[in-house]
Design a protein around this motif. Structure first.
Motif, PDB file in Angstrom:
ATOM      1  N   PRO A 229      83.501  10.482  12.492  1.00  0.00           N
ATOM      2  CA  PRO A 229      82.208  11.383  13.395  1.00  0.00           C
ATOM      3  C   PRO A 229      81.298  11.821  12.612  1.00  0.00           C
ATOM      4  N   ASP A 230      81.336  11.867  11.261  1.00  0.00           N
ATOM      5  CA  ASP A 230      79.924  12.494  11.094  1.00  0.00           C
ATOM      6  C   ASP A 230      79.352  11.298   9.909  1.00  0.00           C
ATOM      7  N   ASN A 231      79.532  10.454   9.551  1.00  0.00           N
ATOM      8  CA  ASN A 231      78.651   8.927   9.202  1.00  0.00           C
ATOM      9  C   ASN A 231      79.203   7.831   9.736  1.00  0.00           C
ATOM     10  N   PRO A 232      77.942   7.220  10.447  1.00  0.00           N
ATOM     11  CA  PRO A 232      78.150   6.000  10.973  1.00  0.00           C
ATOM     12  C   PRO A 232      78.387   4.899   9.626  1.00  0.00           C
ATOM     13  N   ALA A 233      78.310   4.703   8.817  1.00  0.00           N
ATOM     14  CA  ALA A 233      78.510   3.955   7.462  1.00  0.00           C
ATOM     15  C   ALA A 233      79.787   3.712   6.937  1.00  0.00           C
ATOM     16  N   HIS A 234      80.464   4.468   7.617  1.00  0.00           N
ATOM     17  CA  HIS A 234      82.241   4.277   7.219  1.00  0.00           C
ATOM     18  C   HIS A 234      83.184   4.341   8.620  1.00  0.00           C
ATOM     19  N   ILE A 235      83.661   3.456   8.536  1.00  0.00           N
ATOM     20  CA  ILE A 235      85.263   3.635   9.648  1.00  0.00           C
ATOM     21  C   ILE A 235      86.394   3.643   9.086  1.00  0.00           C
ATOM     22  N   GLU A 236      87.770   3.821  10.477  1.00  0.00           N
ATOM     23  CA  GLU A 236      88.696   4.641   9.216  1.00  0.00           C
ATOM     24  C   GLU A 236      89.842   3.509   9.984  1.00  0.00           C
ATOM     25  N   GLY A 237      90.187   3.011   9.135  1.00  0.00           N
ATOM     26  CA  GLY A 237      91.220   1.486   9.749  1.00  0.00           C
ATOM     27  C   GLY A 237      92.728   2.029   9.107  1.00  0.00           C
ATOM     28  N   ARG A 238      93.701   1.311   9.872  1.00  0.00           N
ATOM     29  CA  ARG A 238      94.767   0.911   8.712  1.00  0.00           C
ATOM     30  C   ARG A 238      94.923  -0.891   7.895  1.00  0.00           C
ATOM     31  N   VAL A 239      95.541  -1.261   6.671  1.00  0.00           N
ATOM     32  CA  VAL A 239      95.629  -1.719   5.994  1.00  0.00           C
ATOM     33  C   VAL A 239      96.525  -1.438   5.127  1.00  0.00           C
ATOM     34  N   GLU A 240      97.605  -2.994   5.545  1.00  0.00           N
ATOM     35  CA  GLU A 240      98.697  -2.243   4.511  1.00  0.00           C
ATOM     36  C   GLU A 240      99.776  -1.107   5.113  1.00  0.00           C
ATOM     37  N   GLY A 241      99.432  -0.716   6.536  1.00  0.00           N
ATOM     38  CA  GLY A 241     100.669   0.479   6.537  1.00  0.00           C
ATOM     39  C   GLY A 241      99.611   1.868   5.639  1.00  0.00           C
ATOM     40  N   GLN A 242      98.471   1.665   5.296  1.00  0.00           N
ATOM     41  CA  GLN A 242      97.503   3.244   4.714  1.00  0.00           C
ATOM     42  C   GLN A 242      96.378   3.119   5.749  1.00  0.00           C
ATOM     43  N   ARG A 243      96.335   4.356   5.974  1.00  0.00           N
ATOM     44  CA  ARG A 243      94.946   4.678   6.464  1.00  0.00           C
ATOM     45  C   ARG A 243      94.070   4.851   5.246  1.00  0.00           C
ATOM     46  N   ILE A 244      93.140   4.239   5.996  1.00  0.00           N
ATOM     47  CA  ILE A 244      91.878   4.276   4.727  1.00  0.00           C
ATOM     48  C   ILE A 244      90.593   4.391   5.309  1.00  0.00           C
ATOM     49  N   VAL A 245      89.681   4.784   4.611  1.00  0.00           N
ATOM     50  CA  VAL A 245      87.900   4.284   5.152  1.00  0.00           C
ATOM     51  C   VAL A 245      87.397   3.521   4.307  1.00  0.00           C
ATOM     52  N   ILE A 246      86.770   2.735   5.139  1.00  0.00           N
ATOM     53  CA  ILE A 246      86.257   1.795   4.761  1.00  0.00           C
ATOM     54  C   ILE A 246      84.998   1.499   5.114  1.00  0.00           C
ATOM     55  N   LEU A 247      84.104   1.130   4.093  1.00  0.00           N
ATOM     56  CA  LEU A 247      82.105   1.036   4.449  1.00  0.00           C
ATOM     57  C   LEU A 247      82.279  -0.508   5.418  1.00  0.00           C
ATOM     58  N   THR A 248      81.414  -0.295   6.031  1.00  0.00           N
ATOM     59  CA  THR A 248      81.063  -1.019   7.196  1.00  0.00           C
ATOM     60  C   THR A 248      80.781  -2.390   7.237  1.00  0.00           C
ATOM     61  N   GLU A 249      79.416  -2.357   5.573  1.00  0.00           N
ATOM     62  CA  GLU A 249      79.290  -3.498   4.784  1.00  0.00           C
ATOM     63  C   GLU A 249      80.050  -4.303   4.285  1.00  0.00           C
TER      64      GLU A 249
END
Length: 53
Positions: free
Chosen positions: A28-48
């Motif tokens: 919500p507070d940063n449009p350059a980040h997304i949250e997603g699940r990778v290998e069962g872990q919930r992580i924050v990833i830069l959209t680039e």
């Protein structure tokens, strides 16, 4: 899909290039980040480092 190998801080693994990111949600507070699940872990990833499949 990840476009680069990314070391995941705190989880102790590297998310490999070509890995699908599931359950994507916007941060919500940063449009350059997304949250997603990778290998069962919930992580924050830069959209680039992500592209659509």
């Amino acid at each position: 899909v990840l476009i680069k190998d990314l070391p995941v801080k705190g989880a102790g693994f590297t998310a490999k290039r070509g890995t699908a990111v599931r359950g994507i949600a916007l941060v919500p507070d940063n449009p350059a980040h997304i949250e997603g699940r990778v290998e069962g872990q919930r992580i924050v990833i830069l959209t680039e480092f992500v592209k659509r499949k």
